[in-house]
Design a protein around this motif. Structure first.
Motif, PDB file in Angstrom:
ATOM      1  N   MET A  15       0.840  -1.205   0.000  1.00 27.00           N
ATOM      2  CA  MET A  15       0.000   0.000   0.000  1.00 27.00           C
ATOM      3  C   MET A  15       0.872   1.250   0.000  1.00 27.00           C
ATOM      4  N   GLY A  16       1.938   1.222   0.794  1.00 26.13           N
ATOM      5  CA  GLY A  16       2.861   2.352   0.806  1.00 26.13           C
ATOM      6  C   GLY A  16       3.516   2.570  -0.548  1.00 26.13           C
ATOM      7  N   PHE A  17       3.906   1.479  -1.204  1.00 30.42           N
ATOM      8  CA  PHE A  17       4.497   1.580  -2.533  1.00 30.42           C
ATOM      9  C   PHE A  17       3.496   2.140  -3.539  1.00 30.42           C
ATOM     10  N   SER A  18       2.260   1.657  -3.475  1.00 32.86           N
ATOM     11  CA  SER A  18       1.212   2.125  -4.383  1.00 32.86           C
ATOM     12  C   SER A  18       0.928   3.612  -4.181  1.00 32.86           C
ATOM     13  N   ILE A  19       0.835   4.025  -2.935  1.00 30.81           N
ATOM     14  CA  ILE A  19       0.591   5.440  -2.644  1.00 30.81           C
ATOM     15  C   ILE A  19       1.781   6.280  -3.089  1.00 30.81           C
ATOM     16  N   GLY A  20       2.995   5.783  -2.874  1.00 29.02           N
ATOM     17  CA  GLY A  20       4.193   6.507  -3.302  1.00 29.02           C
ATOM     18  C   GLY A  20       4.251   6.681  -4.811  1.00 29.02           C
ATOM     19  N   VAL A  21       3.928   5.638  -5.547  1.00 29.07           N
ATOM     20  CA  VAL A  21       3.941   5.723  -7.007  1.00 29.07           C
ATOM     21  C   VAL A  21       2.879   6.711  -7.491  1.00 29.07           C
ATOM     22  N   ASP A  22       1.698   6.664  -6.894  1.00 25.58           N
ATOM     23  CA  ASP A  22       0.645   7.619  -7.270  1.00 25.58           C
ATOM     24  C   ASP A  22       1.072   9.055  -6.984  1.00 25.58           C
ATOM     25  N   MET A  23       1.729   9.272  -5.860  1.00 24.51           N
ATOM     26  CA  MET A  23       2.164  10.628  -5.534  1.00 24.51           C
ATOM     27  C   MET A  23       3.271  11.107  -6.474  1.00 24.51           C
ATOM     28  N   VAL A  24       4.140  10.199  -6.917  1.00 25.18           N
ATOM     29  CA  VAL A  24       5.172  10.564  -7.885  1.00 25.18           C
ATOM     30  C   VAL A  24       4.522  10.946  -9.223  1.00 25.18           C
ATOM     31  N   GLY A  26       1.823  12.522  -9.530  1.00 20.74           N
ATOM     32  CA  GLY A  26       1.193  13.824  -9.407  1.00 20.74           C
ATOM     33  C   GLY A  26      -0.141  13.848  -8.692  1.00 20.74           C
ATOM     34  N   PHE A  27      -0.575  12.721  -8.194  1.00 21.95           N
ATOM     35  CA  PHE A  27      -1.823  12.686  -7.438  1.00 21.95           C
ATOM     36  C   PHE A  27      -1.589  13.239  -6.041  1.00 21.95           C
ATOM     37  N   SER A  28      -2.642  13.786  -5.458  1.00 24.49           N
ATOM     38  CA  SER A  28      -2.544  14.219  -4.067  1.00 24.49           C
ATOM     39  C   SER A  28      -2.584  12.982  -3.168  1.00 24.49           C
ATOM     40  N   PHE A  29      -2.218  13.175  -1.895  1.00 25.12           N
ATOM     41  CA  PHE A  29      -2.205  12.042  -0.971  1.00 25.12           C
ATOM     42  C   PHE A  29      -3.589  11.440  -0.810  1.00 25.12           C
ATOM     43  N   SER A  30      -4.622  12.285  -0.724  1.00 22.67           N
ATOM     44  CA  SER A  30      -5.984  11.761  -0.540  1.00 22.67           C
ATOM     45  C   SER A  30      -6.442  10.981  -1.769  1.00 22.67           C
ATOM     46  N   MET A  31      -6.098  11.451  -2.963  1.00 21.33           N
ATOM     47  CA  MET A  31      -6.474  10.725  -4.180  1.00 21.33           C
ATOM     48  C   MET A  31      -5.696   9.409  -4.290  1.00 21.33           C
ATOM     49  N   LEU A  33      -4.626   7.676  -1.783  1.00 15.08           N
ATOM     50  CA  LEU A  33      -5.229   6.805  -0.781  1.00 15.08           C
ATOM     51  C   LEU A  33      -6.535   6.214  -1.298  1.00 15.08           C
ATOM     52  N   GLN A  34      -7.345   7.016  -1.998  1.00 14.12           N
ATOM     53  CA  GLN A  34      -8.581   6.515  -2.595  1.00 14.12           C
ATOM     54  C   GLN A  34      -8.281   5.450  -3.637  1.00 14.12           C
ATOM     55  N   ASN A  35      -7.264   5.670  -4.458  1.00 18.14           N
ATOM     56  CA  ASN A  35      -6.899   4.677  -5.477  1.00 18.14           C
ATOM     57  C   ASN A  35      -6.428   3.379  -4.837  1.00 18.14           C
ATOM     58  N   ALA A  36      -5.746   3.487  -3.720  1.00 16.43           N
ATOM     59  CA  ALA A  36      -5.244   2.288  -3.046  1.00 16.43           C
ATOM     60  C   ALA A  36      -6.374   1.504  -2.382  1.00 16.43           C
ATOM     61  N   TYR A  37      -7.379   2.194  -1.854  1.00 17.99           N
ATOM     62  CA  TYR A  37      -8.468   1.517  -1.155  1.00 17.99           C
ATOM     63  C   TYR A  37      -9.620   1.095  -2.048  1.00 17.99           C
ATOM     64  N   SER A  38      -9.706   1.615  -3.251  1.00 11.81           N
ATOM     65  CA  SER A  38     -10.774   1.205  -4.164  1.00 11.81           C
ATOM     66  C   SER A  38     -10.181   0.874  -5.531  1.00 11.81           C
ATOM     67  N   PRO A  39      -9.511  -0.274  -5.629  1.00 14.19           N
ATOM     68  CA  PRO A  39      -8.822  -0.603  -6.877  1.00 14.19           C
ATOM     69  C   PRO A  39      -9.768  -0.898  -8.038  1.00 14.19           C
ATOM     70  N   PHE A  40     -11.003  -1.323  -7.766  1.00 12.74           N
ATOM     71  CA  PHE A  40     -11.916  -1.663  -8.852  1.00 12.74           C
ATOM     72  C   PHE A  40     -12.381  -0.418  -9.604  1.00 12.74           C
ATOM     73  N   ARG A  41     -12.335   0.717  -8.945  1.00 13.98           N
ATOM     74  CA  ARG A  41     -12.774   1.950  -9.592  1.00 13.98           C
ATOM     75  C   ARG A  41     -11.777   2.426 -10.648  1.00 13.98           C
TER      76      ARG A  41
END
Length: 83
Positions: A15-24, A26-31, A33-41
């Motif tokens: 989860m930390g790796f996924s959030i880190g990649v998303d933040m790299v 350009g996503f915000s931390f909250s977005m 986190l949403q991507n990590a918790y709702s992968p089907f979306r």
């Protein structure tokens, strides 16, 4: 108990790796986190199709196992009833 803690550690690291990649990207931390918790979306149609097929195969496998065990139990009970 080791399996539970190992699974939790792996989940946290991934989860930390996924959030880190998303933040790299350009996503915000909250977005992120949403991507990590709702992968089907965030899945595309092809990924959802493959997931559906895998769940269908799992369901068929479980149904076959139950059917075979029911069939064996029925054959054993039929053998016990005949003299």
């Amino acid at each position: 108990m080791k399996i539970v803690w190992t699974s939790a550690l792996l989940l946290g690291c991934l989860m930390g790796f996924s959030i880190g990649v998303d933040m790299v990207q350009g996503f915000s931390f909250s977005m992120a986190l949403q991507n990590a918790y709702s992968p089907f979306r965030v899945m595309e149609f092809a990924e959802l199709f493959v997931l559906f097929v895998l769940f269908l195969l799992l369901f068929c496998f479980v149904a076959e196992v139950f059917y075979r065990s029911f069939k064996v139990k029925k054959q054993n009970s039929d053998k016990n009833k005949t003299p």
